[in-house]
Design a protein around this motif. Sequence first.
Motif, PDB file in Angstrom:
ATOM      1  N   GLY A 128      35.604  23.810  -2.963  1.00  0.00           N
ATOM      2  CA  GLY A 128      36.782  24.164  -2.180  1.00  0.00           C
ATOM      3  C   GLY A 128      36.650  23.811  -0.711  1.00  0.00           C
ATOM      4  N   PHE A 129      37.401  24.574   0.129  1.00  0.00           N
ATOM      5  CA  PHE A 129      37.423  24.233   1.559  1.00  0.00           C
ATOM      6  C   PHE A 129      37.532  25.474   2.454  1.00  0.00           C
ATOM      7  N   TYR A 130      37.325  26.649   1.895  1.00  0.00           N
ATOM      8  CA  TYR A 130      37.655  27.890   2.607  1.00  0.00           C
ATOM      9  C   TYR A 130      36.492  28.445   3.420  1.00  0.00           C
ATOM     10  N   ASP A 131      35.364  27.767   3.460  1.00  0.00           N
ATOM     11  CA  ASP A 131      34.169  28.340   4.068  1.00  0.00           C
ATOM     12  C   ASP A 131      34.030  28.078   5.567  1.00  0.00           C
ATOM     13  N   ILE A 132      34.622  27.000   6.055  1.00  0.00           N
ATOM     14  CA  ILE A 132      34.398  26.614   7.457  1.00  0.00           C
ATOM     15  C   ILE A 132      35.749  26.563   8.185  1.00  0.00           C
ATOM     16  N   PRO A 133      36.009  27.498   9.097  1.00  0.00           N
ATOM     17  CA  PRO A 133      37.291  27.499   9.813  1.00  0.00           C
ATOM     18  C   PRO A 133      37.363  26.384  10.851  1.00  0.00           C
ATOM     19  N   ASN A 134      38.579  25.912  11.090  1.00  0.00           N
ATOM     20  CA  ASN A 134      38.815  24.990  12.196  1.00  0.00           C
ATOM     21  C   ASN A 134      38.834  25.811  13.487  1.00  0.00           C
ATOM     22  N   LEU A 135      37.920  25.527  14.378  1.00  0.00           N
ATOM     23  CA  LEU A 135      37.770  26.325  15.592  1.00  0.00           C
ATOM     24  C   LEU A 135      38.794  25.944  16.659  1.00  0.00           C
ATOM     25  N   LEU A 136      39.081  26.894  17.543  1.00  0.00           N
ATOM     26  CA  LEU A 136      39.963  26.634  18.672  1.00  0.00           C
ATOM     27  C   LEU A 136      39.228  25.871  19.769  1.00  0.00           C
ATOM     28  N   ASN A 137      37.897  26.095  19.831  1.00  0.00           N
ATOM     29  CA  ASN A 137      37.064  25.462  20.862  1.00  0.00           C
ATOM     30  C   ASN A 137      37.554  25.802  22.267  1.00  0.00           C
ATOM     31  N   VAL A 138      37.741  27.112  22.508  1.00  0.00           N
ATOM     32  CA  VAL A 138      38.164  27.592  23.821  1.00  0.00           C
ATOM     33  C   VAL A 138      37.204  28.685  24.281  1.00  0.00           C
ATOM     34  N   SER A 139      37.215  28.928  25.561  1.00  0.00           N
ATOM     35  CA  SER A 139      36.390  29.979  26.132  1.00  0.00           C
ATOM     36  C   SER A 139      36.761  31.333  25.543  1.00  0.00           C
ATOM     37  N   GLY A 140      35.747  32.089  25.097  1.00  0.00           N
ATOM     38  CA  GLY A 140      35.984  33.426  24.550  1.00  0.00           C
ATOM     39  C   GLY A 140      36.155  33.481  23.058  1.00  0.00           C
ATOM     40  N   GLU A 141      36.126  32.306  22.390  1.00  0.00           N
ATOM     41  CA  GLU A 141      36.339  32.314  20.938  1.00  0.00           C
ATOM     42  C   GLU A 141      35.219  33.038  20.207  1.00  0.00           C
ATOM     43  N   GLU A 142      34.035  33.102  20.808  1.00  0.00           N
ATOM     44  CA  GLU A 142      32.909  33.778  20.167  1.00  0.00           C
ATOM     45  C   GLU A 142      33.005  35.301  20.273  1.00  0.00           C
ATOM     46  N   SER A 143      34.027  35.805  20.953  1.00  0.00           N
ATOM     47  CA  SER A 143      34.198  37.255  21.126  1.00  0.00           C
ATOM     48  C   SER A 143      34.412  37.945  19.785  1.00  0.00           C
ATOM     49  N   PRO A 144      33.907  39.183  19.614  1.00  0.00           N
ATOM     50  CA  PRO A 144      34.106  39.923  18.358  1.00  0.00           C
ATOM     51  C   PRO A 144      35.554  40.289  18.089  1.00  0.00           C
ATOM     52  N   LYS A 145      36.432  40.114  19.061  1.00  0.00           N
ATOM     53  CA  LYS A 145      37.839  40.423  18.822  1.00  0.00           C
ATOM     54  C   LYS A 145      38.590  39.232  18.209  1.00  0.00           C
ATOM     55  N   VAL A 146      37.884  38.125  17.996  1.00  0.00           N
ATOM     56  CA  VAL A 146      38.501  36.930  17.412  1.00  0.00           C
ATOM     57  C   VAL A 146      38.105  36.832  15.936  1.00  0.00           C
ATOM     58  N   PHE A 147      39.100  36.644  15.069  1.00  0.00           N
ATOM     59  CA  PHE A 147      38.879  36.541  13.628  1.00  0.00           C
ATOM     60  C   PHE A 147      39.471  35.240  13.112  1.00  0.00           C
ATOM     61  N   HIS A 148      38.750  34.580  12.195  1.00  0.00           N
ATOM     62  CA  HIS A 148      39.261  33.368  11.565  1.00  0.00           C
ATOM     63  C   HIS A 148      39.717  33.628  10.128  1.00  0.00           C
ATOM     64  N   TYR A 149      39.567  34.866   9.687  1.00  0.00           N
ATOM     65  CA  TYR A 149      40.043  35.275   8.364  1.00  0.00           C
ATOM     66  C   TYR A 149      40.822  36.575   8.517  1.00  0.00           C
ATOM     67  N   TYR A 150      41.829  36.744   7.699  1.00  0.00           N
ATOM     68  CA  TYR A 150      42.673  37.943   7.757  1.00  0.00           C
ATOM     69  C   TYR A 150      42.668  38.633   6.403  1.00  0.00           C
ATOM     70  N   LYS A 151      42.445  39.946   6.414  1.00  0.00           N
ATOM     71  CA  LYS A 151      42.381  40.706   5.166  1.00  0.00           C
ATOM     72  C   LYS A 151      43.568  41.649   5.001  1.00  0.00           C
ATOM     73  N   GLU A 152      43.824  42.480   6.023  1.00  0.00           N
ATOM     74  CA  GLU A 152      44.928  43.435   5.947  1.00  0.00           C
ATOM     75  C   GLU A 152      45.373  43.815   7.347  1.00  0.00           C
ATOM     76  N   ALA A 153      46.554  44.458   7.437  1.00  0.00           N
ATOM     77  CA  ALA A 153      47.186  44.698   8.733  1.00  0.00           C
ATOM     78  C   ALA A 153      46.698  45.950   9.445  1.00  0.00           C
ATOM     79  N   HIS A 154      46.216  46.941   8.704  1.00  0.00           N
ATOM     80  CA  HIS A 154      45.959  48.250   9.288  1.00  0.00           C
ATOM     81  C   HIS A 154      45.084  48.236  10.545  1.00  0.00           C
ATOM     82  N   PRO A 155      43.986  47.471  10.594  1.00  0.00           N
ATOM     83  CA  PRO A 155      43.151  47.502  11.809  1.00  0.00           C
ATOM     84  C   PRO A 155      43.874  47.035  13.069  1.00  0.00           C
TER      85      PRO A 155
END
Length: 324
Positions: A128-155
């Motif tokens: 498949g192809f779901y393992d490696i996200p296409n990165l934004l390559n911008v400052s701050g992308e490594e922050s823990p508040k950035v997600f490349h996968y989405y599971k549910e809305a509640h958080p």
Amino acid sequence: MEEQATDVLIVGAGPIGIACALACKRENLNYIVVEKGALTNALYNYPLNMTFFSTSEKLEIDGIPFISNTPKPSRNEALEYYRRVVTSNDLKINLYETVGTITPQESGFSVSTDKAHYHTQKVIIATGFYDIPNLLNVSGEESPKVFHYYKEAHPFSLRHVAVVGASNSAVDAALEIYRKGGKVTMVIRGDNVGERVKYWVRPDIMNRIAEGSIKAYFNSTIKAIEKDKITISTPKGDVTEPNDFVLALTGYKPNFKFLEDCGITFSKDEKHIPHYNEETMETNVKGIYLAGVICGGMETHKWFIENSRIHAKLIIKHISAELS
């Protein structure tokens, strides 16, 4: 560690990997499936409330009926279907085992994983192809508040959330988070919501944007991500928005390095399509085959479950003829 011998080693236990295992069993070929995660790992990592674009009969493999409660089956229904296919057919699948190297030998291949060594005549890669996200390559992308996968809305309820992208995953996330009380801003590189967005969802997101419930910046990109804000580059200049979370749902790509390490070559354009014979699915490396969406390279919308199920039959027909 003693090598285990098999006719066919299948890398990946998604729907197409399962289809290849079924085809092997039908032809009385000795096989093993090796999967680095859970059964149908990509489907497992889909959003909890995701609904497929395809109808259930188009997701069936090997003619085994897929009965769902609605015409468009849910993620949970698909997980249950493929699990039952595996268990009812007693398929040989090793989960949570990662393939490291695939080395050609005089006869077949030596395959090393983090748990075992195998000697196999043929290898099928269906990762498949779901393992490696296409990165934004911008400052701050490594922050823990950035997600490349989405599971549910509640958080993300009651928070300022930037959703980057305009595909099905981005639109679904934006709508769900908005309806759970999140303050959603979409950042979209193009001038409109993606044309491939599910036809029953697209009017919904367009109406929410039109009425201002969801803010959207078109022809725009994120320029920087900071602790409590983001900077967006727009046609009218840079804009700063308050922000608690960023969902960078900008798509994913196959593990090209894994294929390259196997000796597989690619087209030299931006599509980066691996070389294979369309009649047999055998790559430029004799004895290694590709199946499923990985065949499309960067064209990740070219192959789906419904149109790549045929790969299993093509591959096993060719392997059976060679090994008979």
